[in-house]
Design an enzyme around this catalytic site. Structure first.
Site, PDB file in Angstrom:
ATOM      1  N   ILE A 109       0.126   8.990   1.709  1.00 51.04           N
ATOM      2  CA  ILE A 109       0.863  10.185   2.121  1.00 51.04           C
ATOM      3  C   ILE A 109       0.487  10.487   3.564  1.00 51.04           C
ATOM      4  CG2 ILE A 109       1.283  12.634   1.642  1.00 51.04           C
ATOM      5  CD1 ILE A 109       0.385  12.090  -1.249  1.00 51.04           C
ATOM      6  N   HIS A 110       1.488  10.728   4.404  1.00 51.89           N
ATOM      7  CA  HIS A 110       1.253  10.965   5.826  1.00 51.89           C
ATOM      8  C   HIS A 110       2.040  12.172   6.321  1.00 51.89           C
ATOM      9  CE1 HIS A 110      -0.937   7.170   6.642  1.00 51.89           C
ATOM     10  NE2 HIS A 110      -0.204   6.710   5.653  1.00 51.89           N
ATOM     11  N   ARG A 111       1.665  12.640   7.499  1.00 51.95           N
ATOM     12  CA  ARG A 111       2.348  13.752   8.163  1.00 51.95           C
ATOM     13  C   ARG A 111       3.608  13.213   8.829  1.00 51.95           C
ATOM     14  NH1 ARG A 111      -1.715  16.726  11.938  1.00 51.95           N
ATOM     15  NH2 ARG A 111      -0.716  15.832  13.789  1.00 51.95           N
ATOM     16  N   ASP A 117       0.850  -1.179   0.000  1.00 48.45           N
ATOM     17  CA  ASP A 117       0.000   0.000   0.000  1.00 48.45           C
ATOM     18  C   ASP A 117       0.891   1.236   0.000  1.00 48.45           C
ATOM     19  OD1 ASP A 117      -3.030   0.808   0.549  1.00 48.45           O
ATOM     20  OD2 ASP A 117      -1.744   2.212   1.633  1.00 48.45           O
ATOM     21  N   GLU A 120      -3.013  22.017   8.317  1.00 47.49           N
ATOM     22  CA  GLU A 120      -3.641  20.906   7.636  1.00 47.49           C
ATOM     23  C   GLU A 120      -4.670  21.418   6.617  1.00 47.49           C
ATOM     24  OE1 GLU A 120      -3.210  17.863   7.309  1.00 47.49           O
ATOM     25  OE2 GLU A 120      -2.153  17.017   9.019  1.00 47.49           O
ATOM     26  N   GLU A 134      -2.153   1.157  -4.670  1.00 43.20           N
ATOM     27  CA  GLU A 134      -2.534   2.321  -5.459  1.00 43.20           C
ATOM     28  C   GLU A 134      -1.506   2.694  -6.523  1.00 43.20           C
ATOM     29  OE1 GLU A 134      -4.810   2.554  -1.618  1.00 43.20           O
ATOM     30  OE2 GLU A 134      -2.721   2.166  -2.170  1.00 43.20           O
TER      31      GLU A 134
END
Length: 500
Positions: free
Chosen positions: A176-178, A173, A296, A240
Site C-alpha cells: 500500500i502506497h501514498r 509483490d 500520515e 504477500e
C-alpha cells in the site's frame, strides 16, 4: 463469534461486500448515511468524529465503519471508511479473538497459499471498463478519491493494493502506497526507501522500460492486512497475497488486466491499471505548492516530495455500484494495518529464537503501529533473567522501523496501556532499566528523527532506539504479587453481565 470469513466453504469467494454483510450482524460495527458528502476534506472531517481514533487530533474516538451512499459529483459511487479502524472489528472479520490476531497472522505466513489467476468472465472487478483512450477519460471525475484535509496536495487513494512483478524474475509483490491524483491520467506514487515495488521499478527504469502495475481498491480485508507484512518476515520475492490465502485457507483470485500486462485482484471493487514511467518525476504538491502531502500515521501531515515517480493510467475497471474504500492517514485503520502484521513478525522471530519466553505482542495505536511494541514476557526461572532484553533486540530485528520496546511481565495486559504504564511506574527504574541504541536507521516520517531535534542524530531518519524493561527481576518476583480477589459470579448480582 463468527469465523465465517476465515473458514470459507469450498468454492466460495469473499470480498469487501461479504465483509460488510458480516459487520451488519453486529451492533455498533457499521453505519451508512444518505446525506450527500464532499470527498474534498468533508468526508474525512465527518469520520474524524465518528470512528477514526488512532493518532488523529482530538477529539476523536473508536467507532463503526461508515459508508457514504451519496458522494457529491460521483453519483454511481459509494465510499467506505474505517473498515479496519477497530481491533475488535479486524478480529471479527478474521474470525478470532482480538488477543489472538498476531498468532493467526504468524500461522498464516507459515501456511501461505499462492494466488491463482481466473478467466476474465469470472472477474467481478471488470464488470465495467473505462479505457484511457476513451474520449473524456479523466480519473479526477471518474473516481471519488478523497482529500483528508483542506491542505492536502490533492486527492489521494489511501487503500490501493499496488501489485506488480519483478521485471527480471517475475516474482510478485503487493503493498500500500501514498497515491496522489496529479492529472486526468497520472497518479504519483511515494516510496519509502527500500520498499519492494520500488526495487521492481528501479530495475525496469534501469532497463529503460515502464513497470506495469495495478491498484486494486475495495478488497477482502484479509488481503489488506496480509499486504502490510515487511522484511524479514516477507523477503523480496515473497508475494504477500499468499498470506491472505493462508488466512482464508483459499487462494486469492487474480485476473489479467485489460490494458496492461499485470494482474489485479479479481473481486476488487475498483482497479486502476497503469505503468510506472521510467525517468519521469513530478512534484507531489505541484497543484498546491503547500509543501504538504497528506496526514500520515504518526499524526502529522507528511512533507510533499520534490520528485516522485508517476503512474500513467491506462484503464479503470470496476464492479457495478462500486464502493471506493479509503482511510484517514493517522487513524486506527492505518495503525491496525501496520501494527497487527508487525506483532506477528515479532512473535514469530522471538518464538523461533527463544521458545515460550514471549506470550504476546501488541503494537498499540499511540505507537503508530510501527514505532512501539509491548512484549509480554514469561520468565520461567532464573535462567530467563536477561533473556527479556534479548527478546527486545530480536523485535528490532523483526521490524526495522520499530523505535521503542516495552517489556512487561505475564500478569500485565499488553492490550491495556493503563496496565503497561502501571508496570512502568512500579517495576521500572530509568537508570538501570532503560537501554538505548543510538544511531540506527528507522522511519523517515517521524519528525523527531532529525538533527534539528537532537545533535546526536546525524541525518534525517536516524534515531535512538530504546528498550524499557518493566519486568521484575526473577529474584524479586515474590515482592511484586498483584492483589488477588475472590472469584465470583457477577451474574448473581447483575443478570446478563458479561465478565471479561
Amino acid at each position: 463469534m463468527s469465523d465465517l470469513l476465515s473458514r470459507p466453504e469450498e468454492g466460495a469467494s469473499f470480498d469487501l461486500r461479504a465483509a460488510i454483510d458480516l459487520l451488519k450482524q453486529y451492533d455498533d460495527e457499521y453505519i451508512e448515511t444518505n446525506e450527500p458528502v464532499d470527498p474534498a476534506a468533508e468526508l474525512s472531517g465527518v469520520y474524524r468524529y465518528v470512528g477514526a481514533g488512532g493518532t488523529v487530533m482530538r477529539p476523536t474516538r473508536t467507532g463503526p465503519a461508515m459508508v457514504f451512499n451519496k458522494v457529491k459529483g460521483y453519483e454511481d459511487f459509494r465510499v467506505l471508511i474505517g473498515l479496519l479502524a477497530s481491533r475488535q472489528r479486524v478480529a471479527r472479520l478474521l474470525g478470532v479473538p482480538k488477543e489472538k490476531l498476531a498468532q493467526l497472522l504468524r500461522d498464516s505466513v507459515h501456511h501461505a497459499i499462492a494466488p491463482v489467476v481466473i478467466p476474465r468472465e469470472r472477474a467481478a472487478c471488470q464488470e465495467v471498463v473505462h479505457l484511457a483512450s476513451d474520449e473524456g477519460f479523466d480519473i479526477r471525475t471518474l473516481l471519488p478519491a478523497p482529500t483528508n484535509t483542506p491542505e492536502d496536495a490533492g486527492p489521494y487513494f489511501t487503500l490501493g493494493m499496488c501489485y506488480a512483478a519483478d521485471p527480471e524474475t517475475g516474482e510478485h509483490d503487493v503493498t500500500i502506497h501514498r497515491l496522489c491524483v496529479q492529472g486526468k491520467d497520472e497518479i504519483s506514487m511515494y516510496f519509502v526507501p527500500g520498499r519492494h515495488l520500488d526495487q521492481f521499478r528501479i530495475k525496469a527504469e534501469q532497463a529503460g522500460k515502464a513497470l506495469p502495475i495495478t491498484i486494486s481498491i475495495g478488497v477482502d480485508p484479509a488481503i489488506e492486512i496480509g499486504a502490510c507484512f515487511e522484511p524479514p518476515t516477507t523477503p523480496l520475492g515473497f508475494d504477500e497475497l499468499a498470506i491472505a490465502g493462508g488466512l482464508r485457507r483459499r487462494a486469492v483470485e487474480l485476473v489479467q488486466g485489460v490494458a496492461v500486462d499485470a494482474r489485479a485482484i479479481a473481486h476488487a471493487e475498483i482497479v486502476i491499471e497503469g505503468e510506472l514511467m521510467p525517468n519521469y518525476r513530478v512534484q507531489e504538491d505541484q497543484h498546491t505548492h503547500s509543501g504538504k502531502a497528506m496526514p500520515e500515521f504518526p499524526g502529522y501531515t507528511g512533507e510533499a516530495q520534490a520528485a516522485v515517480p508517476v503512474i500513467k493510467v491506462k484503464a479503470v475497471t470496476h464492479r457495478k455500484n462500486p464502493i471506493l474504500q479509503t482511510c484517514i492517514g493517522p487513524s486506527d485503520e492505518h495503525t491496525n494495518l501496520a501494527g497487527i502484521p508487525t506483532e506477528a513478525s515479532i512473535l514469530d522471530m522471538v518464538e523461533r529464537a527463544l521458545p515460550g519466553l514471549v506470550k504476546n505482542v501488541h503494537c498499540p495505536s499511540p505507537g503508530t503501529g510501527k514505532y512501539m511494541a509491548v512484549l509480554q514476557i514469561n520468565k520461567r526461572g532464573p535462567q530467563d533473567e536477561g533473556r527479556q532484553r534479548q527478546a527486545a533486540l530480536l523485535a528490532f530485528s523483526a521490524f526495522s522501523e520499530l523505535k521503542h520496546v516495552f517489556l512487561v511481565d505475564e500478569d500485565v495486559d499488553v492490550f491495556d496501556l493503563s496496565d503497561v504504564i502501571w508496570a512502568m511506574t512500579t517495576r521500572y527504574q530509568a537508570d538501570v532499566d532503560t537501554i538505548t541504541i543510538p544511531g540506527v536507521r528507522c522511519h523517515p516520517l517521524d519528525p523527531s528523527q532529525d538533527p534539528a531535534f537532537s545533535p546526536s542524530i546525524r541525518a534525517h531518519g536516524i534515531t535512538c532506539k530504546a528498550i524499557y524493561d518493566c519486568t521484575v527481576p526473577w529474584n524479586l518476583k515474590g515482592n511484586f504479587q498483584r492483589s488477588q480477589f475472590m472469584e465470583v459470579d457477577v451474574n448473581r448480582f447483575i443478570p446478563g453481565f458479561s465478565q471479561p
